[in-house]
Design an enzyme around this catalytic site. Structure first.
Site, PDB file in Angstrom:
ATOM      1  N   SER A   1      -9.202  11.764 -47.904  1.00 17.79           N
ATOM      2  CA  SER A   1     -10.456  11.035 -47.804  1.00 17.79           C
ATOM      3  C   SER A   1     -10.384   9.791 -48.666  1.00 17.79           C
ATOM      4  O   SER A   1      -9.762   9.794 -49.731  1.00 17.79           O
ATOM      5  CB  SER A   1     -11.596  11.942 -48.272  1.00 17.79           C
ATOM      6  OG  SER A   1     -12.689  11.166 -48.728  1.00 17.79           O
TER       7      SER A   1
ATOM      8  N   GLN B   1      -6.541   0.294  -7.284  1.00 19.54           N
ATOM      9  CA  GLN B   1      -5.696  -0.233  -8.354  1.00 19.54           C
ATOM     10  C   GLN B   1      -6.138   0.325  -9.710  1.00 19.54           C
ATOM     11  O   GLN B   1      -5.357   0.388 -10.650  1.00 19.54           O
ATOM     12  CB  GLN B   1      -5.804  -1.758  -8.346  1.00 19.54           C
ATOM     13  CG  GLN B   1      -4.951  -2.456  -9.365  1.00 19.54           C
ATOM     14  CD  GLN B   1      -4.828  -3.941  -9.045  1.00 19.54           C
ATOM     15  OE1 GLN B   1      -4.119  -4.329  -8.131  1.00 19.54           O
ATOM     16  NE2 GLN B   1      -5.534  -4.770  -9.783  1.00 19.54           N
TER      17      GLN B   1
ATOM     18  N   LYS C   1      -9.870  15.935 -51.045  1.00 23.84           N
ATOM     19  CA  LYS C   1      -9.862  16.319 -49.641  1.00 23.84           C
ATOM     20  C   LYS C   1      -8.479  16.340 -48.992  1.00 23.84           C
ATOM     21  O   LYS C   1      -7.638  15.500 -49.263  1.00 23.84           O
ATOM     22  CB  LYS C   1     -10.744  15.363 -48.841  1.00 23.84           C
ATOM     23  CG  LYS C   1     -12.203  15.478 -49.168  1.00 23.84           C
ATOM     24  CD  LYS C   1     -12.841  16.695 -48.534  1.00 23.84           C
ATOM     25  CE  LYS C   1     -13.166  16.382 -47.090  1.00 23.84           C
ATOM     26  NZ  LYS C   1     -13.838  17.516 -46.458  1.00 23.84           N
TER      27      LYS C   1
ATOM     28  N   THR D   1     -15.976  37.641 -31.149  1.00 28.61           N
ATOM     29  CA  THR D   1     -16.711  37.154 -29.981  1.00 28.61           C
ATOM     30  C   THR D   1     -17.978  36.556 -30.573  1.00 28.61           C
ATOM     31  O   THR D   1     -18.480  37.057 -31.590  1.00 28.61           O
ATOM     32  CB  THR D   1     -17.077  38.279 -28.992  1.00 28.61           C
ATOM     33  OG1 THR D   1     -17.899  39.225 -29.667  1.00 28.61           O
ATOM     34  CG2 THR D   1     -15.833  39.006 -28.461  1.00 28.61           C
ATOM     35  N   HIS D   2     -18.476  35.496 -29.976  1.00 26.90           N
ATOM     36  CA  HIS D   2     -19.637  34.770 -30.536  1.00 26.90           C
ATOM     37  C   HIS D   2     -19.384  34.342 -31.985  1.00 26.90           C
ATOM     38  O   HIS D   2     -20.323  34.173 -32.749  1.00 26.90           O
ATOM     39  CB  HIS D   2     -20.917  35.607 -30.489  1.00 26.90           C
ATOM     40  CG  HIS D   2     -21.132  36.325 -29.202  1.00 26.90           C
ATOM     41  ND1 HIS D   2     -21.859  35.793 -28.162  1.00 26.90           N
ATOM     42  CD2 HIS D   2     -20.685  37.530 -28.771  1.00 26.90           C
ATOM     43  CE1 HIS D   2     -21.864  36.646 -27.155  1.00 26.90           C
ATOM     44  NE2 HIS D   2     -21.148  37.709 -27.492  1.00 26.90           N
TER      45      HIS D   2
ATOM     46  N   LYS E   1      -4.536   3.494 -12.191  1.00 26.66           N
ATOM     47  CA  LYS E   1      -3.334   3.556 -13.021  1.00 26.66           C
ATOM     48  C   LYS E   1      -3.596   3.667 -14.520  1.00 26.66           C
ATOM     49  O   LYS E   1      -2.982   4.495 -15.203  1.00 26.66           O
ATOM     50  CB  LYS E   1      -2.422   2.371 -12.698  1.00 26.66           C
ATOM     51  CG  LYS E   1      -1.539   2.697 -11.498  1.00 26.66           C
ATOM     52  CD  LYS E   1      -0.798   1.532 -10.955  1.00 26.66           C
ATOM     53  CE  LYS E   1      -1.592   0.735  -9.953  1.00 26.66           C
ATOM     54  NZ  LYS E   1      -2.285   1.483  -8.899  1.00 26.66           N
TER      55      LYS E   1
ATOM     56  N   GLU F   1      -8.115  17.729 -35.235  1.00 25.06           N
ATOM     57  CA  GLU F   1      -9.390  17.135 -34.822  1.00 25.06           C
ATOM     58  C   GLU F   1      -9.185  16.037 -33.783  1.00 25.06           C
ATOM     59  O   GLU F   1      -9.944  15.928 -32.821  1.00 25.06           O
ATOM     60  CB  GLU F   1     -10.116  16.551 -36.039  1.00 25.06           C
ATOM     61  CG  GLU F   1     -10.680  17.628 -36.949  1.00 25.06           C
ATOM     62  CD  GLU F   1     -11.235  17.071 -38.252  1.00 25.06           C
ATOM     63  OE1 GLU F   1     -12.071  17.746 -38.855  1.00 25.06           O
ATOM     64  OE2 GLU F   1     -10.826  15.967 -38.673  1.00 25.06           O
TER      65      GLU F   1
ATOM     66  N   ASN G   1       0.810  -1.217   0.000  1.00 20.69           N
ATOM     67  CA  ASN G   1       0.000   0.000   0.000  1.00 20.69           C
ATOM     68  C   ASN G   1       0.849   1.277   0.000  1.00 20.69           C
ATOM     69  O   ASN G   1       0.551   2.237  -0.716  1.00 20.69           O
ATOM     70  CB  ASN G   1      -0.956   0.010   1.194  1.00 20.69           C
ATOM     71  CG  ASN G   1      -1.925  -1.158   1.129  1.00 20.69           C
ATOM     72  OD1 ASN G   1      -1.981  -1.863   0.119  1.00 20.69           O
ATOM     73  ND2 ASN G   1      -2.681  -1.370   2.190  1.00 20.69           N
TER      74      ASN G   1
HETATM   75  N1  ARG Z   1      -1.515  -3.479  -7.268  1.00 17.88           N
HETATM   76  C1  ARG Z   1      -2.022  -2.796  -6.110  1.00 17.88           C
HETATM   77  C2  ARG Z   1      -2.513  -1.403  -6.483  1.00 17.88           C
HETATM   78  O1  ARG Z   1      -2.198  -0.969  -7.548  1.00 17.88           O
HETATM   79  C3  ARG Z   1      -0.973  -2.692  -5.082  1.00 17.88           C
HETATM   80  C4  ARG Z   1      -1.480  -2.652  -3.706  1.00 17.88           C
HETATM   81  C5  ARG Z   1      -2.118  -3.918  -3.290  1.00 17.88           C
HETATM   82  N2  ARG Z   1      -2.412  -3.918  -1.921  1.00 17.88           N
HETATM   83  C6  ARG Z   1      -3.259  -4.797  -1.414  1.00 17.88           C
HETATM   84  N3  ARG Z   1      -3.461  -4.700  -0.141  1.00 17.88           N
HETATM   85  N4  ARG Z   1      -3.868  -5.679  -2.111  1.00 17.88           N
HETATM   86  O2  ARG Z   1      -3.202  -0.716  -5.768  1.00 17.88           O
END
Ligand code: ARG
Length: 458
Positions: free
Chosen positions: A275, A320, A281, A153-154, A323, A288, A108
């Protein structure tokens, strides 16, 4: 058996194993995980928790593991996460010694450290890319000090401006984005390791020592807070969202400007696509796509905010899920910034077309109002008089520039000979030298300040 398997009997269900695994996403943190682990074992041996010789062996093996991951020699497939994958490999290579690495820490606090180490580098990278793009904008501003275009503007003609003022507007937006990220960096740059699962540890660890080794100016203050929060991820994502919103608006301006009805700029072939059906085109797809990708970055922000919103303290596995959105948002933003700098440096500006349009639509109306104010009229009265003149011109199909002095005087006795010179396009733009205005003098002041910012330390 997984490293946490002592209290378990039998195998984890195959689907559960796949479902709980995050290795495909968090494997990119390997470098930071190892960096953190090396600092951690150095601290453990310094504090007498493990032997110096043990720490040396662990560090050597961790460095080898890093090299093997980099060379693609280590198969991480099917592992639970990057932390367990590296620890398992370490134990495989060093036996009993490796089993000591997780002393005084938890995944953690480990993941919080990995993320913060990763974010420090990424924020640096993003701010460098922002600077590059700011450099291009600044150069465009310097090169186009004579180019006048309509300001809207607008999306209606409002007042003419210098093209330099337009580029500088985005320069300053990006400057705030950069400063926001630098500010976010300060809160990322706090060392979480040693807060354990949630409660700290009774072992005689030295968190400041780890902070020192990893170049963090301070350690986090509360173990429960440290493993519970992802506000630094959310803050970074909100900075990226605002930045992408700016890039998206710049894209919108460019897309409009390349439209044949405008023809203000041309994006070179290398940055456009065609295109599959219409042979003629040439589309501004890069702009975009950046406009489109901004949506994905906002999505990342909302995703992590929503994941976090009802979690009880402290760590929950939900976290988790922070990420993938974080990584995607960073990748998208970096990619967008890089390609933008290249594309913008190569656009061709059609100054003639810009000037043509700038001369339309009673562009001098506000200047005429100011003229009357200078001659003693109250602003609201002046506004009304000029409004009536616009109506008159529309009916007679005339412009302010084609009115005679006699016609001017029929609207107000305050008009004298000098008014004819006041309604020229050049004069309207160049006279706006109030601080931050679009006049050349004011724009040159901005350029000077902008250069100082870019060349400064921050
Ligand atoms: N892979 C976990 C995460 O990204 C790591 C921490 C996991 N901790 C646990 N108590 N299961 O959060």
């Amino acid at each position: 058996m997984p490293l946490w398997g002592g209290r378990f009997r039998g195998e984890t269900d195959r689907l559960v194993k796949e479902f709980t695994s995050s290795i495909k996403v968090d494997r990119r943190l390997y470098r930071f995980d190892i960096m953190g682990s090396i600092a951690h074992v150095k601290m453990l041996s310094k504090c007498g928790i493990i032997e110096e010789e043990e720490s040396q062996r662990i560090i050597g093996a961790l460095e080898d593991i890093k090299e093997d991951i980099e060379k693609g020699k280590l198969d991480l497939e099917g592992k639970e996460d990057i932390h367990l994958a590296i620890e398992e490999e370490l134990i495989k290579r060093t036996g009993e010694v490796g089993k000591k690495i997780h002393t005084g820490r938890s995944r953690n606090d480990q993941i919080a450290l990995d993320e913060r180490l990763y974010l420090r580098e990424e924020i640096d990278r993003v701010t460098t890319l922002i600077k590059d793009l700011q450099g291009v904008l600044l150069e465009l501003a310097e090169r186009n000090l004579e180019v006048i275009l309509p300001g809207y503007t607008h999306l209606q003609y409002a007042q003419p401006i210098l093209l330099s003022q337009f580029f500088l507007a985005y320069f300053w937006m990006l400057e705030r984005d950069r400063q926001r990220l630098r500010d976010c960096y300060k809160r990322v740059n706090v060392m979480p390791l040693g807060t354990g699962a949630l409660a700290g540890t009774s072992l005689p660890i030295d968190r400041d020592y780890v902070a020192n080794l990893l170049n963090f100016p301070q350690v986090t203050e509360n173990s429960l807070d440290t493993v519970s929060d992802r506000d630094y991820v959310i803050e970074c994502l909100s900075c990226l969202s605002i930045l992408m919103m700016h890039l998206s608006r710049l894209s919108e301006d460019l897309i409009l400007w390349t439209c044949p009805s405008f023809s203000f700029v041309e994006i070179p072939d290398a940055f456009c696509t065609g295109s599959s059906i219409m042979p003629q085109k040439k589309n501004p797809d890069v702009a975009e796509l950046i406009r489109g990708k901004a949506g994905g970055v906002y999505g990342s922000l909302i995703s992590v905010l929503t994941t976090m919103k009802a979690l009880p303290l402290s760590y929950n596995r939900d976290m988790q899920e922070d990420k993938l959105p974080l990584f995607q948002a960073l990748d998208t933003t970096k990619e967008s910034l890089s390609i933008y700098a290249r594309m913008l440096a190569n656009i061709r500006i059609n100054a003639k077309r810009m000037r043509e349009e700038a001369g339309k639509g009673f562009f001098a109306a506000t200047d005429l109002t100011d003229y009357l104010v200078e001659k003693g009229a109250a602003f609201r009265e002046a506004h009304k008089i000029v409004g009536e003149m616009v109506k008159y011109c529309e009916q007679k199909n005339k412009s302010f520039q084609s009115l005679t002095l006699k016609e001017y005087k029929s609207f107000s006795p305050l008009f004298t000979e000098d008014v004819l010179e006041r309604v020229s396009l050049q004069r309207c733009v160049m006279s706006k030298n109030s601080a931050g205005g679009t006049g050349k003098k004011s724009v040159l002041r901005q350029i000077k300040m902008a250069k100082e910012r870019l060349n400064g330390d921050l």
